[in-house]
Design a protein around this motif. Structure first.
Motif, PDB file in Angstrom:
ATOM      1  N   ASP A 138      61.478  70.181  34.237  1.00 45.61           N
ATOM      2  CA  ASP A 138      60.025  70.020  34.420  1.00 45.61           C
ATOM      3  C   ASP A 138      59.597  68.595  34.093  1.00 45.61           C
ATOM      4  OD1 ASP A 138      59.761  72.539  35.239  1.00 45.61           O
ATOM      5  OD2 ASP A 138      58.935  73.338  33.354  1.00 45.61           O
ATOM      6  N   PHE A 139      60.146  68.077  32.996  1.00 56.05           N
ATOM      7  CA  PHE A 139      59.795  66.704  32.618  1.00 56.05           C
ATOM      8  C   PHE A 139      60.175  65.748  33.752  1.00 56.05           C
ATOM      9  CE2 PHE A 139      61.486  62.588  31.289  1.00 56.05           C
ATOM     10  CZ  PHE A 139      60.334  62.001  30.763  1.00 56.05           C
ATOM     11  N   TYR A 140      61.407  65.880  34.274  1.00 55.48           N
ATOM     12  CA  TYR A 140      61.856  64.925  35.295  1.00 55.48           C
ATOM     13  C   TYR A 140      61.100  65.095  36.609  1.00 55.48           C
ATOM     14  CZ  TYR A 140      65.257  63.083  32.116  1.00 55.48           C
ATOM     15  OH  TYR A 140      65.810  62.457  31.033  1.00 55.48           O
ATOM     16  N   ARG A 141      60.788  66.337  36.957  1.00 55.64           N
ATOM     17  CA  ARG A 141      60.035  66.531  38.214  1.00 55.64           C
ATOM     18  C   ARG A 141      58.666  65.873  38.112  1.00 55.64           C
ATOM     19  NH1 ARG A 141      62.198  72.301  38.817  1.00 55.64           N
ATOM     20  NH2 ARG A 141      63.984  71.904  40.147  1.00 55.64           N
ATOM     21  N   SER A 142      58.034  66.107  36.994  1.00 52.81           N
ATOM     22  CA  SER A 142      56.698  65.532  36.845  1.00 52.81           C
ATOM     23  C   SER A 142      56.780  63.997  36.769  1.00 52.81           C
ATOM     24  CB  SER A 142      56.048  66.191  35.628  1.00 52.81           C
ATOM     25  OG  SER A 142      55.226  65.313  34.978  1.00 52.81           O
ATOM     26  N   ALA A 143      57.816  63.479  36.090  1.00 52.70           N
ATOM     27  CA  ALA A 143      57.972  62.020  35.978  1.00 52.70           C
ATOM     28  C   ALA A 143      58.212  61.402  37.361  1.00 52.70           C
ATOM     29  CB  ALA A 143      59.128  61.693  35.038  1.00 52.70           C
ATOM     30  N   VAL A 144      59.069  62.030  38.150  1.00 52.87           N
ATOM     31  CA  VAL A 144      59.355  61.488  39.485  1.00 52.87           C
ATOM     32  C   VAL A 144      58.082  61.483  40.331  1.00 52.87           C
ATOM     33  CG1 VAL A 144      60.542  61.995  41.670  1.00 52.87           C
ATOM     34  CG2 VAL A 144      61.818  61.995  39.529  1.00 52.87           C
ATOM     35  N   LYS A 145      57.266  62.511  40.178  1.00 50.88           N
ATOM     36  CA  LYS A 145      56.015  62.545  40.958  1.00 50.88           C
ATOM     37  C   LYS A 145      55.067  61.424  40.515  1.00 50.88           C
ATOM     38  CE  LYS A 145      56.424  67.394  42.072  1.00 50.88           C
ATOM     39  NZ  LYS A 145      56.116  68.764  41.661  1.00 50.88           N
ATOM     40  N   SER A 146      55.047  61.151  39.212  1.00 55.73           N
ATOM     41  CA  SER A 146      54.198  60.043  38.737  1.00 55.73           C
ATOM     42  C   SER A 146      54.669  58.719  39.329  1.00 55.73           C
ATOM     43  CB  SER A 146      54.252  59.910  37.209  1.00 55.73           C
ATOM     44  OG  SER A 146      53.645  61.004  36.620  1.00 55.73           O
ATOM     45  N   VAL A 147      55.980  58.508  39.329  1.00 55.89           N
ATOM     46  CA  VAL A 147      56.482  57.229  39.835  1.00 55.89           C
ATOM     47  C   VAL A 147      56.306  57.163  41.364  1.00 55.89           C
ATOM     48  CG1 VAL A 147      58.406  55.613  39.885  1.00 55.89           C
ATOM     49  CG2 VAL A 147      58.095  57.080  37.913  1.00 55.89           C
ATOM     50  N   PHE A 148      56.395  58.313  42.003  1.00 51.13           N
ATOM     51  CA  PHE A 148      56.127  58.362  43.447  1.00 51.13           C
ATOM     52  C   PHE A 148      54.706  57.844  43.713  1.00 51.13           C
ATOM     53  CE2 PHE A 148      54.553  60.322  47.308  1.00 51.13           C
ATOM     54  CZ  PHE A 148      55.600  60.120  48.196  1.00 51.13           C
ATOM     55  N   ARG A 149      53.754  58.338  42.932  1.00 52.59           N
ATOM     56  CA  ARG A 149      52.352  57.897  43.120  1.00 52.59           C
ATOM     57  C   ARG A 149      52.214  56.399  42.852  1.00 52.59           C
ATOM     58  NH1 ARG A 149      49.065  60.338  39.220  1.00 52.59           N
ATOM     59  NH2 ARG A 149      47.382  59.227  40.243  1.00 52.59           N
ATOM     60  N   PHE A 150      52.975  55.924  41.887  1.00 53.52           N
ATOM     61  CA  PHE A 150      52.938  54.494  41.549  1.00 53.52           C
ATOM     62  C   PHE A 150      53.450  53.660  42.745  1.00 53.52           C
ATOM     63  CE2 PHE A 150      55.234  51.081  38.784  1.00 53.52           C
ATOM     64  CZ  PHE A 150      54.200  50.190  38.957  1.00 53.52           C
ATOM     65  N   HIS A 151      54.597  54.053  43.285  1.00 56.43           N
ATOM     66  CA  HIS A 151      55.143  53.295  44.418  1.00 56.43           C
ATOM     67  C   HIS A 151      54.227  53.404  45.641  1.00 56.43           C
ATOM     68  CE1 HIS A 151      59.586  53.021  42.886  1.00 56.43           C
ATOM     69  NE2 HIS A 151      58.703  52.765  41.944  1.00 56.43           N
ATOM     70  N   GLN A 152      53.658  54.581  45.822  1.00 61.06           N
ATOM     71  CA  GLN A 152      52.735  54.772  46.949  1.00 61.06           C
ATOM     72  C   GLN A 152      51.536  53.816  46.820  1.00 61.06           C
ATOM     73  OE1 GLN A 152      50.930  58.723  47.106  1.00 61.06           O
ATOM     74  NE2 GLN A 152      51.595  58.797  49.238  1.00 61.06           N
ATOM     75  N   TYR A 153      51.049  53.716  45.586  1.00 57.42           N
ATOM     76  CA  TYR A 153      49.955  52.771  45.313  1.00 57.42           C
ATOM     77  C   TYR A 153      50.374  51.349  45.713  1.00 57.42           C
ATOM     78  CZ  TYR A 153      48.016  49.086  42.380  1.00 57.42           C
ATOM     79  OH  TYR A 153      47.532  47.886  41.951  1.00 57.42           O
ATOM     80  N   LEU A 154      51.598  50.973  45.348  1.00 57.54           N
ATOM     81  CA  LEU A 154      52.055  49.608  45.653  1.00 57.54           C
ATOM     82  C   LEU A 154      52.116  49.387  47.166  1.00 57.54           C
ATOM     83  CD1 LEU A 154      54.917  49.176  43.001  1.00 57.54           C
ATOM     84  CD2 LEU A 154      52.702  48.004  43.007  1.00 57.54           C
ATOM     85  N   TYR A 155      52.727  50.320  47.881  1.00 58.09           N
ATOM     86  CA  TYR A 155      52.855  50.140  49.337  1.00 58.09           C
ATOM     87  C   TYR A 155      51.498  50.213  50.040  1.00 58.09           C
ATOM     88  CZ  TYR A 155      57.907  50.191  48.882  1.00 58.09           C
ATOM     89  OH  TYR A 155      59.197  49.866  48.538  1.00 58.09           O
TER      90      TYR A 155
END
Ligand code: 9YW
Length: 442
Positions: A138-155
């Motif tokens: 659960d921790f890793y799934r939620s963390a990956v989703k947070s970083v996904f949003r971060f990269h999406q913000y960058l692009y």
């Protein structure tokens, strides 16, 4: 220098003591006096160090970072968890004024900018080191989703020409504060003179820090951004500093690659597909736009003024870390790092100076204008090793060990081997130095 078992053991012990000393409630300060808050990329490297000795703290360090994520996905460069040490650091939370944006978190103060996106490769490292992976899915799934949003913000916000290359809009976003590359940007305009008291020079000698004149530019970019309410479109239109940085983009590419694998392991295939696309796009952008054939290295692009800026830098080798350079370019870079540009006239220096000796701005003690940085060596060692340059990788690793043994756990070191530079520089008992030592002694 040979490192026997007991020397390595005592270095390991000292690294653990340093990290413990710098641990606060839920995060690690880079350095107790100089940098008393949480910095994004420091936290990433430190979290990998923690994962080797205390996995709970490794996860918590990142959870604290995610707790300050902006609504648009940006993860901020500094989180000012605590008001009181503001006396020690300037510009403080008030000057950054992140509340000027509706998108900033309101429960904690942050800056309105980000830092190199290391969290993707950090998360994969942590996951691989978990003993009980199932327990923390659960921790890793939620963390990956947070970083996904971060990269999406960058692009979505930082790649206006859809080149796969994101820009930084403040020099502090690069993590390499006073890199000589920005000199040509500053030379195009003058910043107002701010009336403020610097705090960094209370802890570290002025000769090792960015100049007061440089600070006026740093402050000015913050003021301009704050006046835009940290609105990305407005900042893009008016900011004089928009740079496509090879280190930032290589780290982004590497993180995408690691997150693609991690998403699959976590049964998040649709995210994996997007990370793969981003990886390919950024790799392409870096390769088509940032390589300088004359220099034999990747370089920077000033998007505002539409011009490439070439300086020999440690950061220009970073595409090796992301595995995106061709063999031919990797060979050129191996030749360059072993030349007098990076080893000095007598070819006997430590690797890897942040700025090559041949640059007119080279200064062996002034922050990012020459000195060696432990985390950069770690990342370059991985890069050169990947391409089969084992001796270069070994030297990058051994030089950091030797420098820390001889000089202490400093923030950074002079590349010149001479009595004149017998100490380390910047902050002492530095967290990422400790974390990187744990990683390279593994
Ligand atoms: C500053 C904390 C930070 C690092 C940066 C480094 C320095 C902060 O310290 O910048 O105020 O100058 O350049 O990479 O994250 O260690």
């Amino acid at each position: 220098m040979n490192f026997n078992h007991s020397a390595i053991e005592s270095l390991r012990e000292r690294s653990i003591v340093t990290l413990k000393k710098n641990w606060r409630e839920g995060f690690t300060v880079p350095s107790a006096n100089l940098y008393p808050f949480q910095w994004l990329w420091d936290s990433g490297f430190v979290s990998m160090g923690w994962s080797l000795i205390d996995k709970y703290k490794a996860r918590l360090e990142l959870e604290t970072l995610f707790g300050a994520q902006w609504e648009n996905g940006m993860i901020p460069h500094i989180i000012f968890h605590n008001d009181s040490p503001e006396k020690q650091y300037f510009p403080d939370a008030k000057f950054h004024g992140s509340e000027a944006s509706d998108l900033s978190p309101k429960h904690v103060k942050t800056t309105g900018m980000t830092q190199p996106p290391v969290l993707g490769f950090v998360l994969e490292f942590l996951f691989e080191n978990e003993i009980d992976k199932q327990k923390y899915l659960d921790f890793y799934r939620s963390a990956v989703k947070s970083v996904f949003r971060f990269h999406q913000y960058l692009y979505q916000n930082r790649d206006p020409k859809n080149e796969g290359l994101v820009y930084i809009r403040h020099n502090w976003e690069s993590g390499t504060d006073n890199c000589a590359v920005w000199d040509s940007v500053w030379a195009r305009y003058s910043a107002p003179t701010y009336d403020f008291v610097r705090k960094d020079t209370l802890h570290v000698d002025q000769s090792q820090r960015p100049t007061k004149k440089d600070y006026n530019y740093y402050m000015n970019l913050i003021e301009l951004s704050r006046n835009c309410g940290y609105d990305e479109q407005k900042m893009y239109e008016i900011l004089p500093f928009l740079i496509q940085d090879p280190l930032f983009n290589s780290i982004l590419a590497k993180s995408n690659q690691c997150l693609s694998r991690l998403s699959n392991a976590l049964d998040l295939p649709e995210l994996s597909v997007q990370f793969d696309e981003w990886y390919a796009k950024t790799a392409h952008g870096i390769n088509t736009k940032l390589f300088d054939d004359v220099l034999g290295q990747y370089t920077y692009f000033d998007l505002k003024n539409n011009v490439q800026i070439s300086e020999p830098t440690a950061m220009g080798f970073a595409p090796l870390f992301a595995g995106i350079a061709s063999e031919e370019r990797a060979n050129k870079m191996a030749e360059l790092i072993l030349s007098k540009h990076f080893l000095g006239e007598n070819l006997d220096g430590y690797l890897c100076p942040s700025l090559g000796y041949s640059s007119s701005a080279f200064d062996p003690v002034r922050y990012w204008r020459g000195p060696i940085w432990p985390h950069i060596n770690w990342l370059l060692a991985i890069g050169f090793k990947q391409y089969g340059f084992l001796e270069i990788a070994e030297k990058l690793r051994n030089d950091i060990i030797e420098l820390s043994v001889k000089k202490g756990f400093y923030e950074y070191f002079s590349p010149i081997k001479s009595e004149e530079f017998k100490i380390g520089y910047g902050g002492e008992d530095f967290s990422w130095t400790a974390a990187i030592l744990l990683l390279i002694m593994e």
